[in-house]
Design a protein around this motif. Structure first.
Motif, short mmCIF file in Angstrom:
data_model
loop_
_atom_site.label_atom_id
_atom_site.label_comp_id
_atom_site.label_asym_id
_atom_site.label_seq_id
_atom_site.Cartn_x
_atom_site.Cartn_y
_atom_site.Cartn_z
N TYR A 58 55.04 -49.99 95.64
CA TYR A 58 54.07 -49.62 96.65
C TYR A 58 53.08 -48.61 96.08
O TYR A 58 53.40 -47.86 95.15
N VAL A 59 51.89 -48.55 96.66
CA VAL A 59 50.99 -47.44 96.39
C VAL A 59 51.74 -46.16 96.75
O VAL A 59 52.43 -46.10 97.76
N GLY A 60 51.64 -45.16 95.90
CA GLY A 60 52.36 -43.90 96.12
C GLY A 60 53.66 -43.81 95.35
O GLY A 60 54.26 -42.73 95.28
N ASP A 61 54.10 -44.91 94.75
CA ASP A 61 55.32 -44.86 93.95
C ASP A 61 55.05 -44.15 92.63
O ASP A 61 53.95 -44.22 92.08
N GLN A 84 51.55 -42.27 88.91
CA GLN A 84 51.57 -42.64 90.32
C GLN A 84 50.71 -43.88 90.53
O GLN A 84 49.60 -43.96 90.00
N ILE A 85 51.21 -44.82 91.31
CA ILE A 85 50.45 -46.01 91.66
C ILE A 85 49.42 -45.61 92.73
O ILE A 85 49.77 -45.01 93.74
N ILE A 86 48.15 -45.96 92.47
CA ILE A 86 47.07 -45.67 93.42
C ILE A 86 46.24 -46.94 93.61
O ILE A 86 46.37 -47.89 92.83
N PHE A 87 45.42 -46.95 94.64
CA PHE A 87 44.46 -48.04 94.84
C PHE A 87 43.08 -47.41 94.76
O PHE A 87 42.74 -46.52 95.54
N GLY A 90 38.95 -51.00 94.07
CA GLY A 90 39.32 -52.38 94.37
C GLY A 90 40.50 -52.91 93.59
O GLY A 90 40.73 -54.12 93.58
N MET A 91 41.27 -52.03 92.92
CA MET A 91 42.43 -52.51 92.16
C MET A 91 43.55 -51.48 92.15
O MET A 91 43.32 -50.30 92.41
N TYR A 92 44.74 -51.96 91.84
CA TYR A 92 45.89 -51.06 91.71
C TYR A 92 45.84 -50.43 90.33
O TYR A 92 45.73 -51.12 89.32
N GLN A 93 45.89 -49.11 90.32
CA GLN A 93 45.81 -48.37 89.08
C GLN A 93 47.01 -47.45 88.96
O GLN A 93 47.74 -47.23 89.91
#
Length: 170
Positions: A58-61, A84-87, A90-93
Motif C-alpha cells: 500500500y501507499v504508506g508502507d 516509503q511507498i508514495i504516489f 501519477g505513479m507509485y514511487q
C-alpha cells in the motif's frame, strides 16, 4: 474480494481495510467496519502488487528493496534500499531514506552519504531523500526491466512503525 484501500484512522490508532465489490451499475468501495468519513482519515490505495511474502503493498508502507548488482545467485553484492511507498506525479514511487551495501552489512546508511549509488546533489530533496519510481528501482536489479516481487519486502508502515525509516550514520 480484493482489498482496494486501507484507511488510517488516527482517532482510533488503527487501520481499517476496505474491499472493492461489484454492484449493479459499476464498481464501488464497501466499508464493513466504521464509516470512513472521518476528517483525519488517511486513504492509502493498494498498488496492485505484492511483496516477496505475498503481502499487499500500500501507499504508506515502508519497504526494503534488494537490487542485484551482479546476479541473484551472488547475494553478497546486493544493494538494499529502505523507503516509503508514495504516489506522486501519477505513479507509485519510493522515497528512499537509506541503503546498505550487502547482506553482510547490518547498518543502514543515509541516502545522503556520498558512497550511496544514488547520491546526487541535484536529486536530493530538502529532507535528505530521493524519490524514484518503484518499478525503475526494481528493474535495475538485472531482471530485464520487469517488476519482481522477490525484490520487495514490506517491513512496516509510516503510522505504526515510523522508526524503521531512521538510520544511523556510519
Amino acid at each position: 474480494m480484493n482489498v482496494a484501500f486501507r484507511v488510517w484512522k488516527p482517532q482510533h490508532n488503527r487501520y481499517d481495510y476496505l474491499h472493492r465489490q461489484n454492484y449493479l451499475g459499476g464498481n464501488g468501495v464497501y466499508d464493513q467496519y466504521i464509516g470512513c468519513n472521518d476528517e483525519d482519515a488517511v486513504w492509502q490505495p493498494y498498488i496492485s502488487f505484492d511483496d516477496k511474502n505475498e503481502k499487499f503493498i500500500y501507499v504508506g508502507d515502508i519497504v526494503d528493496v534488494c537490487v542485484f548488482r551482479v546476479s541473484p545467485s551472488n547475494p553478497d553484492d546486493d544493494y538494499h534500499y529502505r523507503g516509503q511507498i508514495i504516489f506522486k506525479d501519477g505513479m507509485y514511487q519510493i522515497k528512499i531514506f537509506a541503503f546498505l551495501y550487502s547482506n553482510t552489512d547490518t547498518l543502514f546508511i543515509p541516502i545522503t552519504d556520498k558512497k550511496s549509488p544514488f547520491y546526487n546533489d541535484d536529486e536530493l530533496l530538502d529532507d535528505g531523500t530521493i524519490e524514484i519510481p518503484l518499478f525503475i528501482l526494481c528493474a535495475t536489479s538485472g531482471n530485464l526491466g520487469v517488476y519482481n516481487e522477490d525484490n520487495v519486502e514490506v517491513i512496516g508502515n509510516i503510522y505504526e512503525t515510523p522508526d524503521l525509516l531512521e538510520c544511523r550514520t556510519a
